[in-house]
Motif scaffolding. Sequence first.
Motif, PDB file in Angstrom:
ATOM      1  N   GLN A 209      33.968  20.758  86.725  1.00 12.34           N
ATOM      2  CA  GLN A 209      35.352  20.224  87.960  1.00 12.34           C
ATOM      3  C   GLN A 209      34.505  19.620  88.537  1.00 12.34           C
ATOM      4  O   GLN A 209      34.726  18.878  89.371  1.00 12.34           O
ATOM      5  N   CYS A 210      32.972  19.211  88.720  1.00 12.05           N
ATOM      6  CA  CYS A 210      32.475  17.894  90.209  1.00 12.05           C
ATOM      7  C   CYS A 210      33.014  16.749  89.506  1.00 12.05           C
ATOM      8  O   CYS A 210      33.146  15.984  89.999  1.00 12.05           O
ATOM      9  N   ASN A 211      32.748  16.294  87.910  1.00 14.30           N
ATOM     10  CA  ASN A 211      33.636  15.307  87.328  1.00 14.30           C
ATOM     11  C   ASN A 211      34.954  14.966  88.170  1.00 14.30           C
ATOM     12  O   ASN A 211      35.432  13.505  88.316  1.00 14.30           O
TER      13      ASN A 211
ATOM     14  N   ILE B 204      28.502  21.370 100.220  1.00 16.87           N
ATOM     15  CA  ILE B 204      29.062  19.924  99.761  1.00 16.87           C
ATOM     16  C   ILE B 204      27.976  19.414  98.403  1.00 16.87           C
ATOM     17  O   ILE B 204      26.740  19.808  98.967  1.00 16.87           O
ATOM     18  N   CYS B 205      28.413  18.688  98.051  1.00 16.28           N
ATOM     19  CA  CYS B 205      28.014  18.196  96.320  1.00 16.28           C
ATOM     20  C   CYS B 205      27.340  17.312  96.738  1.00 16.28           C
ATOM     21  O   CYS B 205      28.745  16.375  97.179  1.00 16.28           O
ATOM     22  N   ALA B 206      26.413  17.178  96.219  1.00 18.54           N
ATOM     23  CA  ALA B 206      25.785  15.301  96.928  1.00 18.54           C
ATOM     24  C   ALA B 206      25.889  14.172  95.128  1.00 18.54           C
ATOM     25  O   ALA B 206      26.143  13.085  95.165  1.00 18.54           O
ATOM     26  N   ILE B 207      27.576  14.732  94.960  1.00 16.32           N
ATOM     27  CA  ILE B 207      27.359  13.964  93.115  1.00 16.32           C
ATOM     28  C   ILE B 207      28.958  13.706  93.960  1.00 16.32           C
ATOM     29  O   ILE B 207      29.351  12.350  93.831  1.00 16.32           O
ATOM     30  N   CYS B 208      29.518  14.757  94.321  1.00 13.23           N
ATOM     31  CA  CYS B 208      31.783  14.173  93.987  1.00 13.23           C
ATOM     32  C   CYS B 208      31.032  14.200  95.764  1.00 13.23           C
ATOM     33  O   CYS B 208      32.399  13.912  96.085  1.00 13.23           O
ATOM     34  N   GLN B 209      30.729  15.049  96.938  1.00 16.26           N
ATOM     35  CA  GLN B 209      30.842  14.739  97.884  1.00 16.26           C
ATOM     36  C   GLN B 209      31.955  15.822  98.332  1.00 16.26           C
ATOM     37  O   GLN B 209      32.628  15.794  98.998  1.00 16.26           O
TER      38      GLN B 209
ATOM     39  N   ILE C  83      24.087  21.027  94.703  1.00 17.60           N
ATOM     40  CA  ILE C  83      25.598  20.155  93.512  1.00 17.60           C
ATOM     41  C   ILE C  83      26.147  21.115  93.112  1.00 17.60           C
ATOM     42  O   ILE C  83      25.866  22.184  93.007  1.00 17.60           O
ATOM     43  N   CYS C  84      27.789  20.959  92.943  1.00 18.30           N
ATOM     44  CA  CYS C  84      28.265  21.435  92.302  1.00 18.30           C
ATOM     45  C   CYS C  84      27.563  22.612  90.226  1.00 18.30           C
ATOM     46  O   CYS C  84      27.006  22.399  90.310  1.00 18.30           O
ATOM     47  N   THR C  85      27.464  23.672  90.585  1.00 16.13           N
ATOM     48  CA  THR C  85      27.799  24.549  89.730  1.00 16.13           C
ATOM     49  C   THR C  85      28.145  24.284  88.877  1.00 16.13           C
ATOM     50  O   THR C  85      27.619  24.136  87.375  1.00 16.13           O
TER      51      THR C  85
HETATM   52 ZN   LIG Z   1      30.208  17.907  92.285  1.00 12.83          ZN
END
Ligand SMILES: [Zn+2]
Length: 207
Positions: free
Chosen positions: A186-188, A148-153, A180-182
């Motif tokens: 995509q994370c955005n 789980i990414c801490a920015i985008c969940q 966080i997402c590499t």
């Molecule tokens: Zn992310």
Amino acid sequence: MTQYLLTVAQYNLAYQQMKKIAHALATTQDRHVIAAVRGLAENELATQLPARSVTQLTTMTDAAAGEAVLEELKPLVQPFGELTAKTVKALFKKDKKLKMPALALDYQALCYVAWDDSGSNRRYIIAEQNGTHYALKGVYANETIKGICAICQQHQQVALFTTKVKGKVMDTFTTHSNYICTDAVQCNTHITDTARMHDFFARIMQA
Ligand SMILES: [Zn+2]
């Protein structure tokens, strides 16, 4: 002057809900299932989009109709405040070896701007709150896992990201490590709640 009606995060939410309805339409004939997916989407979108767009999305009959609504919404998205080389340098003024980012970006697709210095494994991040940019940086680990990414969940390919903050007492530091997402682009596209993103950035910059 363009009147912006929605944020990047709201656009992302509309896109995600549109995809869910399109998936239901493509994979089941069960009208109860489809109605349930439409109902869930309506709940998610009701307070986030213009009423007309909510109706168009929740009554769409195929993916093409959904894509058309998103096309219509895209120009109404408030872009991330455009960055100049001067702004970036000012935000990282203590960083003597700053690697500059590419600045020709699709600002209407960004909740935050991130770029990597692969030589030093540094990731630089700039976010914007109430029209003001702020910046942070950290070091990312080369090893990636699914998590789980801490920015985008979202459940994505992630890497450990460590920030180091100076403490109040001289020569003391606090470090924070989070996955966080590499892939920051995509994370955005996964971010549907920028309040959580800002909370996270604030937390990892605290000593
Ligand atoms: Zn992310």
